[in-house]
Design a protein around this motif. Structure first.
Motif, PDB file in Angstrom:
ATOM      1  N   ILE A   1      65.568 -26.035 -41.548  1.00 21.37           N
ATOM      2  CA  ILE A   1      64.816 -26.040 -42.807  1.00 21.37           C
ATOM      3  C   ILE A   1      63.384 -26.508 -42.585  1.00 21.37           C
ATOM      4  O   ILE A   1      62.437 -25.977 -43.188  1.00 21.37           O
ATOM      5  CB  ILE A   1      65.516 -26.934 -43.852  1.00 21.37           C
ATOM      6  CG1 ILE A   1      66.839 -26.306 -44.289  1.00 21.37           C
ATOM      7  CG2 ILE A   1      64.613 -27.160 -45.067  1.00 21.37           C
ATOM      8  CD1 ILE A   1      67.649 -27.191 -45.219  1.00 21.37           C
TER       9      ILE A   1
ATOM     10  N   GLY B   1      61.782 -23.344 -43.554  1.00 21.34           N
ATOM     11  CA  GLY B   1      61.484 -23.635 -44.954  1.00 21.34           C
ATOM     12  C   GLY B   1      60.014 -23.573 -45.308  1.00 21.34           C
ATOM     13  O   GLY B   1      59.652 -23.448 -46.484  1.00 21.34           O
TER      14      GLY B   1
ATOM     15  N   GLN C   1      67.569 -31.843 -50.345  1.00 19.60           N
ATOM     16  CA  GLN C   1      66.711 -30.746 -49.912  1.00 19.60           C
ATOM     17  C   GLN C   1      66.990 -29.490 -50.725  1.00 19.60           C
ATOM     18  O   GLN C   1      66.065 -28.778 -51.126  1.00 19.60           O
ATOM     19  CB  GLN C   1      66.893 -30.478 -48.413  1.00 19.60           C
ATOM     20  CG  GLN C   1      66.174 -31.506 -47.535  1.00 19.60           C
ATOM     21  CD  GLN C   1      66.266 -31.188 -46.064  1.00 19.60           C
ATOM     22  OE1 GLN C   1      67.316 -31.392 -45.461  1.00 19.60           O
ATOM     23  NE2 GLN C   1      65.195 -30.705 -45.470  1.00 19.60           N
TER      24      GLN C   1
ATOM     25  N   LEU D   1      64.321 -27.633 -53.402  1.00 19.55           N
ATOM     26  CA  LEU D   1      63.946 -26.220 -53.397  1.00 19.55           C
ATOM     27  C   LEU D   1      64.157 -25.595 -54.770  1.00 19.55           C
ATOM     28  O   LEU D   1      63.288 -24.866 -55.271  1.00 19.55           O
ATOM     29  CB  LEU D   1      64.757 -25.464 -52.347  1.00 19.55           C
ATOM     30  CG  LEU D   1      64.539 -23.945 -52.297  1.00 19.55           C
ATOM     31  CD1 LEU D   1      63.091 -23.614 -51.973  1.00 19.55           C
ATOM     32  CD2 LEU D   1      65.486 -23.297 -51.300  1.00 19.55           C
TER      33      LEU D   1
END
Length: 249
Positions: free
Chosen positions: A135, A139, A222, A226
């Motif tokens: 991530i 990400g 996390q 998002l």
């Protein structure tokens, strides 16, 4: 598909996307090179530190996204677009989609380029072994894409390049940090500021030994971070589309 093709052609026939893409890559990868070259031996153990410059790169991406719409308002070509496509929502969504995809691609190239360069330069194990580490790199492109949606929405609302870019940069680089100075409530408000939450998605809680920029104080996971950031971008985009449909081009 026709609308997407038209917006792609309009975007890539101007110089600003190319320059912004190159600057973004240079900034994100350049910061990684500086960190990798100057970190003490054995201390660059957190993969997220290879993305030290992603916020600066995101600022450039937001400039790119804002210009994609404000330039049309500046030169009046948006009127031609709305005459050709009376459904303003469709036209603006196509523009947003093209810009978001471009931002996603730039972000992924920049993030993996930064990680790859740091991995080559360092002796520490910077392999992507966990979901959080993936991530931290992959990400970045997702956050860039969502940030570009926010920037397009602000561009639609303000319609002036200087005003939209100034607002985006000042907010992203200064306002969220200054909120913490508000007596009593500042820290609680800061936990829910959108770009602070986005940083929680990219960097998580951090595990490395080396000192870096302060970690996000968001209380979300996390995945929750998002979803929150995506929701903020979606709400702002919907507001901008409603305003665009109600006022003159």
């Amino acid at each position: 598909m026709t609308l997407l093709a038209v917006e792609r052609i309009k975007l890539f026939t101007t110089r600003s996307p190319w320059w912004c893409a190159l600057i973004t890559l240079a900034v994100v990868i350049g910061f990684a090179a500086i960190i990798a070259g100057n970190a003490p031996a054995g201390e660059l153990t957190d993969v997220s530190l290879t993305q030290f410059g992603y916020k600066s790169g995101m600022a450039v991406i937001m400039v790119l996204a804002a210009l994609s719409v404000t330039t049309e308002y500046r030169f009046g070509t948006i009127r031609t677009t709305f005459q050709a496509v009376p459904n303003r929502t469709s036209a603006l969504l196509a523009k947003t989609g093209v810009v978001a995809i471009l931002s996603l691609v730039i972000g992924e190239i920049a993030a993996f380029g930064a990680w790859g360069l740091a991995a080559v330069m360092r002796s520490e194990d910077l392999a992507l072994n966990t979901t959080g580490e993936w991530i931290s790199v992959a990400g970045v492109g997702v956050v860039f894409a969502l940030a570009s949606v926010i920037a397009v929405a602000v561009g639609i609302l303000i319609r002036h390049s200087a005003g939209a870019i100034s607002l985006l940069l000042i907010y992203n680089l200064a306002v969220e940090n200054l909120v913490q100075l508000i007596p009593k409530l500042g820290q609680d408000i800061h936990k829910w500021m959108p770009f602070n939450v986005a940083d929680k998605f990219v960097r998580g809680s951090g595990t490395g030994q080396m000192d870096g920029p302060p970690l996000s104080d968001s209380v979300l996971s996390q995945g929750g971070a998002l979803a929150y950031f995506a929701g903020f971008a979606l709400v702002l985009l919907i507001i901008s589309l409603v305003v665009a449909n109600k006022r003159d081009a």
